[in-house]
Design a protein around this motif. Structure first.
Motif, PDB file in Angstrom:
ATOM      1  N   VAL A 112      -0.509  -2.950  14.622  1.00  0.00           N
ATOM      2  CA  VAL A 112       0.335  -1.766  14.769  1.00  0.00           C
ATOM      3  C   VAL A 112       1.093  -1.575  13.468  1.00  0.00           C
ATOM      4  N   LEU A 113       0.880  -0.435  12.838  1.00  0.00           N
ATOM      5  CA  LEU A 113       1.553  -0.086  11.590  1.00  0.00           C
ATOM      6  C   LEU A 113       2.678   0.890  11.912  1.00  0.00           C
ATOM      7  N   ILE A 114       3.910   0.501  11.599  1.00  0.00           N
ATOM      8  CA  ILE A 114       5.078   1.313  11.949  1.00  0.00           C
ATOM      9  C   ILE A 114       5.634   1.940  10.679  1.00  0.00           C
ATOM     10  N   THR A 115       5.782   3.269  10.712  1.00  0.00           N
ATOM     11  CA  THR A 115       6.388   3.958   9.565  1.00  0.00           C
ATOM     12  C   THR A 115       7.733   4.550   9.980  1.00  0.00           C
TER      13      THR A 115
ATOM     14  N   THR B 110      -4.196  -8.633  21.609  1.00  0.00           N
ATOM     15  CA  THR B 110      -3.350  -9.425  20.720  1.00  0.00           C
ATOM     16  C   THR B 110      -2.843  -8.506  19.623  1.00  0.00           C
ATOM     17  N   VAL B 111      -1.530  -8.482  19.422  1.00  0.00           N
ATOM     18  CA  VAL B 111      -0.908  -7.487  18.551  1.00  0.00           C
ATOM     19  C   VAL B 111      -0.170  -8.167  17.401  1.00  0.00           C
ATOM     20  N   ARG B 112      -0.382  -7.642  16.217  1.00  0.00           N
ATOM     21  CA  ARG B 112       0.433  -7.985  15.052  1.00  0.00           C
ATOM     22  C   ARG B 112       0.979  -6.704  14.452  1.00  0.00           C
ATOM     23  N   VAL B 113       2.059  -6.818  13.718  1.00  0.00           N
ATOM     24  CA  VAL B 113       2.779  -5.644  13.238  1.00  0.00           C
ATOM     25  C   VAL B 113       3.012  -5.733  11.739  1.00  0.00           C
ATOM     26  N   ALA B 114       2.868  -4.581  11.075  1.00  0.00           N
ATOM     27  CA  ALA B 114       3.350  -4.408   9.700  1.00  0.00           C
ATOM     28  C   ALA B 114       4.190  -3.145   9.676  1.00  0.00           C
ATOM     29  N   MET B 115       5.224  -3.127   8.860  1.00  0.00           N
ATOM     30  CA  MET B 115       6.142  -1.995   8.894  1.00  0.00           C
ATOM     31  C   MET B 115       6.667  -1.655   7.496  1.00  0.00           C
ATOM     32  N   THR B 116       6.948  -0.389   7.292  1.00  0.00           N
ATOM     33  CA  THR B 116       7.504   0.061   6.024  1.00  0.00           C
ATOM     34  C   THR B 116       8.994  -0.264   5.978  1.00  0.00           C
TER      35      THR B 116
ATOM     36  N   ALA C  78      -4.187  10.028   3.587  1.00  0.00           N
ATOM     37  CA  ALA C  78      -5.188  11.045   3.253  1.00  0.00           C
ATOM     38  C   ALA C  78      -5.602  10.974   1.792  1.00  0.00           C
ATOM     39  N   GLN C  79      -4.659  10.579   0.929  1.00  0.00           N
ATOM     40  CA  GLN C  79      -4.948  10.556  -0.504  1.00  0.00           C
ATOM     41  C   GLN C  79      -5.299   9.168  -1.029  1.00  0.00           C
ATOM     42  N   GLY C  80      -5.243   8.157  -0.150  1.00  0.00           N
ATOM     43  CA  GLY C  80      -5.610   6.814  -0.579  1.00  0.00           C
ATOM     44  C   GLY C  80      -4.536   6.093  -1.367  1.00  0.00           C
ATOM     45  N   LEU C  81      -3.278   6.507  -1.252  1.00  0.00           N
ATOM     46  CA  LEU C  81      -2.192   5.815  -1.937  1.00  0.00           C
ATOM     47  C   LEU C  81      -1.911   4.478  -1.253  1.00  0.00           C
ATOM     48  N   ALA C  82      -1.491   3.511  -2.022  1.00  0.00           N
ATOM     49  CA  ALA C  82      -1.255   2.169  -1.485  1.00  0.00           C
ATOM     50  C   ALA C  82      -0.051   1.563  -2.186  1.00  0.00           C
ATOM     51  N   ASP C  83       1.150   1.907  -1.697  1.00  0.00           N
ATOM     52  CA  ASP C  83       2.368   1.470  -2.383  1.00  0.00           C
ATOM     53  C   ASP C  83       3.291   0.641  -1.500  1.00  0.00           C
ATOM     54  N   ASN C  84       2.825   0.250  -0.321  1.00  0.00           N
ATOM     55  CA  ASN C  84       3.596  -0.666   0.525  1.00  0.00           C
ATOM     56  C   ASN C  84       2.617  -1.430   1.412  1.00  0.00           C
ATOM     57  N   VAL C  85       3.118  -2.370   2.197  1.00  0.00           N
ATOM     58  CA  VAL C  85       2.219  -3.233   2.956  1.00  0.00           C
ATOM     59  C   VAL C  85       1.475  -2.463   4.050  1.00  0.00           C
ATOM     60  N   VAL C  86       2.067  -1.376   4.536  1.00  0.00           N
ATOM     61  CA  VAL C  86       1.383  -0.565   5.542  1.00  0.00           C
ATOM     62  C   VAL C  86       0.205   0.179   4.923  1.00  0.00           C
ATOM     63  N   SER C  87       0.436   0.857   3.827  1.00  0.00           N
ATOM     64  CA  SER C  87      -0.640   1.640   3.212  1.00  0.00           C
ATOM     65  C   SER C  87      -1.720   0.754   2.591  1.00  0.00           C
ATOM     66  N   THR C  88      -1.343  -0.431   2.071  1.00  0.00           N
ATOM     67  CA  THR C  88      -2.377  -1.330   1.541  1.00  0.00           C
ATOM     68  C   THR C  88      -3.214  -1.934   2.672  1.00  0.00           C
TER      69      THR C  88
ATOM     70  N   MET D  76      -8.717  -3.063  15.270  1.00  0.00           N
ATOM     71  CA  MET D  76      -8.240  -1.682  15.289  1.00  0.00           C
ATOM     72  C   MET D  76      -6.886  -1.636  14.599  1.00  0.00           C
ATOM     73  N   MET D  77      -6.611  -0.519  13.904  1.00  0.00           N
ATOM     74  CA  MET D  77      -5.275  -0.264  13.380  1.00  0.00           C
ATOM     75  C   MET D  77      -4.714   0.990  14.028  1.00  0.00           C
ATOM     76  N   LEU D  78      -3.471   0.884  14.458  1.00  0.00           N
ATOM     77  CA  LEU D  78      -2.778   1.968  15.147  1.00  0.00           C
ATOM     78  C   LEU D  78      -1.483   2.252  14.408  1.00  0.00           C
ATOM     79  N   VAL D  79      -1.345   3.455  13.880  1.00  0.00           N
ATOM     80  CA  VAL D  79      -0.136   3.845  13.170  1.00  0.00           C
ATOM     81  C   VAL D  79       0.747   4.640  14.121  1.00  0.00           C
ATOM     82  N   VAL D  80       1.943   4.109  14.391  1.00  0.00           N
ATOM     83  CA  VAL D  80       2.825   4.735  15.364  1.00  0.00           C
ATOM     84  C   VAL D  80       4.276   4.366  15.075  1.00  0.00           C
ATOM     85  N   PRO D  81       5.163   5.324  14.882  1.00  0.00           N
ATOM     86  CA  PRO D  81       4.845   6.730  14.643  1.00  0.00           C
ATOM     87  C   PRO D  81       4.299   6.918  13.228  1.00  0.00           C
TER      88      PRO D  81
END
Length: 395
Positions: free
Chosen positions: A9-12, A33-39, A98-108, A83-88
């Motif tokens: 679960v990716l939390i922004t 089984t759930v793991r989390v990464a967050m901005t 959409a643009q492929g930017l990767a500047d934090n642990v969520v986007s990478t 699976m990756m779930l981005v919420v919210p």
């Protein structure tokens, strides 16, 4: 499709992040089984400690991404996940993805993952409607990302509009019903669900124990398979956004709603438990007990046979019916298959804890010129997916 077991679960950073711990618990109850990464912005709304306590795994943040030098955390997460779930999903995060930017642990983590990706946008209505956001959403869909659109509701700004994060049970459905392939894309599906009620008087009716769970599960499975779905139901249960629910009460109302939508449908699934009979007359007032009377006699008339009527009218439609039986399951269902002009009959035993109002079902599927297919007991959501898959293959 491989079984989905491990979800990241990716939390922004949107205000709806405060609801994510409850979603995580719900996913875990469903045996994921759930793991989390967050901005960093997400961590201002809900703490990493909360998510770590719930998941029993460290909640990965930018501040601690390199605490474990034995591996690169965002790559390890991507390799672990099914699976990756981005919420919210905020407007900013959608633009990055959409643009492929990767500047934090969520986007990478997102960029390193090549499996099923689901996003649940939530934001101000003007931000959601903005042409740039909609362009990013279209781009993500073109990449194969599944998007659960925001709902209409009361926003943090203090007014009602489209932008609110969908209810948690809808997000759970979004995950549970995921299908890698969408064989019903571009198709129109019509489904009925639930038991009808036939009025005796203003406070009494003739009904049955059907909960509508199976029919609603079929509607959601068809939506997950890419279809636009009309659900004619007597019970209000959670549905995906691609399901347009029409609520009815009686057999006559269900008949009218089903026939009104029948011509444009490609697949029709008649899962509702429609009452065979209704009272000839309905009392305008509550029927009172009369002195000296020890019985109440009701005159009943037969209701329209919706499945048989559709079977007689069908042209291009693939028609699926259900046979809820207490005895001679396969024989009765086979007779119904031939009598009603259906392409498939799903036979299920009912009564005394079976079939109606349960979360699981044991069914046998009958089709013309094929041997009966008996399925082991399974969750109704799983049975529904099987029905939809078999129907899609036959269409």
């Amino acid at each position: 499709m491989p079984t989905i077991k491990n979800i990241v679960v990716l939390i922004t950073g949107g205000i709806a992040a405060y609801k994510v711990p409850l979603l995580v618990r719900s996913l875990m109850r469903a045996d994921y089984t759930v793991r989390v990464a967050m901005t960093p912005a997400a961590a201002t709304f809900v703490t990493p400690a909360t998510l770590a306590t719930l998941t029993k795994h460290e909640a990965v943040t930018d501040d601690h991404e390199f605490d474990h030098p034995e591996h690169v955390v965002h790559v390890e997460l991507a390799q672990w996940a099914d699976m990756m779930l981005v919420v919210p999903a905020t407007a900013n995060s959608l633009a990055k993805f959409a643009q492929g930017l990767a500047d934090n642990v969520v986007s990478t983590s997102w960029l390193a993952f090549d499996g099923p990706k689901l996003v649940v946008p939530a934001m101000n209505d003007k931000m959601w409607a903005n042409a740039a956001t909609q362009s990013n959403v279209r781009r993500l869909k073109d990449m194969g990302v599944r998007v659960l659109p925001p709902a209409e509701g009361f926003l943090a700004e203090g007014y009602t509009a489209v932008g609110r994060m969908p209810d948690l049970d809808v997000i759970q459905l979004f995950v549970d019903t995921y299908q890698a392939k969408q064989p019903l894309a571009g198709k129109q599906v019509l489904v009925s669900a639930g038991g009808t009620q036939e009025r005796i008087d203003p406070v009494r009716y003739i009904g049955n124990d059907s909960s509508g769970k199976m029919g609603t599960a079929v509607a959601n499975a068809a939506a997950a398979a890419g279809a636009d779905v009309t659900l004619v139901a007597t019970k209000m249960l959670p549905v995906l956004p691609a399901v347009d629910a029409v609520y009815v009460t009686s057999a006559a109302e269900m008949h009218d709603a089903m026939l009104a939508n029948f011509e444009g449908a490609d697949l029709v699934v008649m899962a509702a438990a429609v009452a065979d009979f209704r009272p000839t007359t309905v009392s305008g007032n509550k029927i009172k007990k009369q002195s000296g009377d020890d019985a109440l006699h009701l005159d009943l008339v037969q209701n329209p046979d919706i499945l048989a009527e559709m079977g007689a009218q069908k042209s291009h439609q693939y028609l699926v019916g259900f046979a809820a039986e207490t005895n001679d399951l396969v024989a009765n269902a086979q007779a119904k298959l031939e009598r009603k002009g259906a392409d498939m009959i799903v036979a299920n035993p009912v009564g005394y804890g079976q079939g109606f109002n349960t979360d699981t079902d044991t069914v046998t599927i009958l089709r013309p010129d094929q041997a009966p297919l008996a399925l082991d007991e399974a969750a109704k959501t799983e049975v529904a997916s099987t029905i939809v898959r078999l129907a899609a293959m036959a269409m």
